[in-house]
Design a protein around this motif. Structure first.
Motif: not given
Ligand SMILES: [Mo]
Ligand SMILES: [Mo]
Lengths: 391, 391
Positions: A57, A103-104, A215, A240
Motif C-alpha cells: 500500500r 489497510c483500512a 496507515a 481514513y
C-alpha cells in the motif's frame, strides 16, 4: 521477483520510475502509486505472510534510501537526537513482534457493490501478518530525552520520507495515551520476517504500531516528535475516518469524525476462492481463512455457515501463541462443513469472527457502507458451486 | 423506598425474607432472587444513575452484613491479610471511577422474540453508570504482600458473601493480565455515588472492574486471591459465555467458550419508550439514549434512523469527560430527526453506536442469538406511532 511492475511505460522523469521490482503473483489495484494484494488463497497458508506476498500500500512514489545515509530524527523540546541505521541496530535491545498490518480499505470491493466509493478496489487480502523486529519506541524515546509519561503533548507524530508532487510528506500520529500504553510494543522496525524490510514496506525503517490500521505505521521513517496537534497529513485529517452510510461527498465533514486507529474485528474466507466449482457431488467443503481484531483483542471464535448464515458451526482456530489481550497477530482457522442437502448449484459460504471483548462483525455491508469504503468488516460471504453428482 | 419488594409473602425462614427494601419504581424481572431494572426512560436523565434507580442483579439472597464485623481477606502465598472496613477507608488513598456496570443479559428480551432463551427477561435498562469510590486493587494487593507483576498465577479470584442453598458462594475471576493492566483503576469500592453502597449493590464492599461485565464485579466482597485456575463458580464456568446461534442446550459445551469479560459496543433508545404515541401530525421526533463499550473504548458516534435503518443521522454526544481509551462511563446522546413524509402510523426508530476501535453493533438479533440470551447488542429498534394530523 521481476521487473518493476509499477514502472511499465514510465519515463525516467516519472516519479514512479524508480519503484522497486515486485512479485508477479501480486494483483495490482493501482500502478502509480503501486498498490497490490496477493491472491487471498495464499494468506491462509502461512501464519507469517512471506515478504514478497505481503500486500503493498503506497500513497506516493517509493523512496530509494541509501542505508549508509539513513537517519531518524527524534525531536524533543530541548534537542533533536539523530539515529543512524547502525545505531538503531546496535544501540538498542532488539524486540520482535508478530503483528498484522491491514489497510483500512481491506475488503472494500464488497462496499463498491452497494454504491460506489472512492478508493482502491481491494479484495480480502489487503492484510498480512509478519514478524517485525527493531528497537522499542520506549527505548528510542528515552535515548532521545523524550519523556513520554510526563509530557503534556497530546500526540506522537511520525513522518515518512515519501513525498508528494508538491513536496508534502506522508505522516501520521497516534494519541499520546496509545503511545504510552504500547511503548514497549511499538517497534521502530528494521526487519520483516528476519530480513531487511523490503523497499515497498519501508526500507530501511518503518514504525510498527500493533493493533492499529496500516496507515499510521509510517514507512521510510524520517522523524518522530511530540505535538499538541494531530499530524496535519491529508491521510490523518481528510481520509481514513468512518462515517455513517448517509454521509457522502456532498455533505461530509472530515473534522466531525475521528481518525481510524484500532480496527474492528474482521475475518475472511481465503479458501475456497469466490466462484470455485467444487468437486462433483461434494457433500462437504473445507474452508480456511483468517480472523483478527484491533487493539490486541484475540479471536475467541469463528463461525462458518454453508447455508448463507442460517446455521453455524465453530471453525477450528489454529493456536498462535498470543495472549488474549495482546494478540497482535492474526488467527488462522479451518472448518469442514456439510453442504446442505439439495443444495447442488450455488452455495453461499459465510464466516464471522468474535473477539475476546465479544465484539462481532456486522451482518451486512449496507449498515457500514461509507464514502471511502473503509472498515469493511461485515460477515464475509462467498459463492461456490457444486455440480450435481452425475452418478 | 418501600417495604421489601422481594419479601412479599415470604416466611421468616425463607432465605429472601431479609432482603432490603427497594424503590417501587423498579420493574422486577424476578422476586427471589430479586432482580429489577428502572424504566429505561429514566436512564437518559442522569449521567450518574441514582442509587435507587440502578438495576439490581442478585443471584442469591442479599447478605445482611454488620459493617463493624466486615472483613476482607486477601490471601497471598505466604500470609493472609485481613482488612476491615475502617482499614479500607482510612488505610488507602480514595480513588473514584465513574463506570458502567451492565448485566450480560441487558436487552435479552429482544432475543426471546426470536427463540426462547434461559434468563431474566431484561429490557434495555439492566445497565447503570455510577461514581464508585474505594481503595485501588494495586494498593490493597501491595499492602497484602501480593506481587501482581511477578506472580506466575493466571487468575485473580474474587469471592462474595452471598451463599446458595447448598452453601456455595458467588465468585468470579479475571485473567491476571487484566488485573495488571487495570490495577490502578479496579476499585475495592465502599461508596456508590458518594453514599455507602446500598445492600443490593454489595454493602459494604464490592469490586468495580471498569469496562467488563457486571457478573465479575463481585458484591459483598469476602476474599481476593491468586489462582492457577479460573473461579470455579457456576457463573464463571457454566454461564455468562457466548455461543453461536446453532448451539442450544442439547449440544452446548461450556468449556469450549471463554467467560465474558469486556463487553461489546452497545446502545439503546431510552426516550421515547417503545409504543409511544407521538403528538398528532408530528413531523420530527427527539430521541435520547445511552451508548457504551467495554474495555474502556469511548463512543465516537451514534447513528439514529426514523425509517428503520435506511437513512441515518448522527446523534449529539453529551461530553462525559472520559479519555477515549479509558472511557469507563457511558455516553448519553440526543437527536432530533424528521419523520419521513407519508409515515403517519407506525415509525421504526433505530440507533447504533460506534466505539473508538470502530467496532459497530450487529444489524440483527438473529445473528447473535445465543441460548443464554447474553450479549444482546444488535441495532436497537423501537416502534412509535404518529397519529395523522386531524387539521
Ligand atoms: Mo490503508
Ligand atoms: Mo449479569
Amino acid at each position: 521477483v521481476e521487473k518493476p511492475a509499477g514502472s511499465e511505460g514510465l519515463s525516467a522523469d516519472n516519479p514512479y520510475a524508480n519503484d522497486p521490482p515486485r512479485s508477479p503473483i501480486l494483483i495490482p489495484s493501482s500502478r502509480a502509486p503501486f498498490n497490490a494484494e496477493p491472491p487471498a488463497l495464499l494468506l491462509a497458508e502461512n501464519f507469517l505472510t512471506p515478504n514478497d506476498l505481503f500486500y503493498i500500500r503506497n500513497h506516493l512514489p517509493v523512496p530509494d534510501i541509501d542505508p549508509r545515509k539513513y537517519s531518524l530524527e527524534v525531536q524533543g523540546s530541548q534537542k533533536t537526537a539523530v539515529l543512524d541505521l547502525s545505531g538503531l541496530r546496535k544501540g538498542f535491545k532488539k524486540k520482535s513482534v508478530a503483528a498484522v498490518v491491514m489497510c483500512a480499505g481491506n475488503r472494500r470491493s464488497e462496499m463498491v457493490r452497494i454504491k460506489s466509493v472512492k478508493g482502491l478496489n481491494w479484495g480480502a487480502a489487503a492484510i498480512g501478518n509478519a514478524n517485525w523486529a527493531g528497537a522499542t519506541l520506549n527505548d528510542v524515546l528515552k535515548h532521545s530525552g523524550i519523556d513520554l509519561e510526563g509530557t503534556e503533548k497530546k500526540h506522537l507524530v511520525f513522518e515518512g520520507m515519501d513525498k508528494g508532487p508538491e513536496g508534502s510528506v506522508y505522516g501520521a500520529s497516534i494519541p499520546i495515551e496509545m503511545a504510552r500504553s504500547l511503548k514497549d510494543e511499538i517497534v521502530i522496525a528494521y526487519e520483516m520476517n528476519g530480513e531487511p524490510i523490503p523497499r515497498d514496506h519501508g526500507y530501511p525503517v518503518r514504525v510498527i504500531i500493533p493493533g492499529i490500521v496500516g496507515a499510521r505505521q509510517v514507512k521510510w521513517l524520517n522523524k518522530i516528535y511530540l505535538s499538541d496537534e494531530e499530524s496535519e497529513c491529508h491521510w490523518q485529517r481528510r481520509d481514513y475516518k468512518g462515517f455513517n452510510s448517509s454521509i457522502d461527498w456532498h455533505n461530509v465533514d472530515f473534522d466531525s469524525s475521528v481518525a481510524i486507529m484500532q480496527l474492528p474485528v474482521i475475518s475472511a474466507i481465503c479458501d475456497p476462492p469466490e466462484g470455485t466449482e467444487l468437486e462433483e457431488g461434494s457433500d462437504e467443503v473445507t474452508l480456511r481463512g483468517y480472523a483478527w481484531s484491533g487493539g490486541g483483542r484475540g479471536i475467541v471464535r469463528v463461525d462458518v455457515s454453508a447455508d448463507g448464515g442460517k446455521t453455524w458451526q465453530n471453525a477450528e482456530l489454529k493456536p498462535n501463541g498470543q495472549s488474549p489481550y495482546r494478540a497482535w497477530a492474526w488467527t488462522l482457522w479451518e472448518a469442514t462443513i456439510p453442504i446442505p442437502e439439495g443444495k447442488a448449484g450455488d452455495v453461499e459460504l459465510v464466516c464471522k469472527a468474535v473477539d475476546v471483548s465479544y465484539n462481532v462483525q456486522p451482518d451486512s455491508v449496507e449498515g457500514i457502507w461509507n464514502l471511502r469504503g473503509v472498515l469493511s468488516n461485515a460477515w464475509h460471504r462467498i459463492k461456490v458451486t457444486v455440480p450435481p453428482s452425475s452418478g
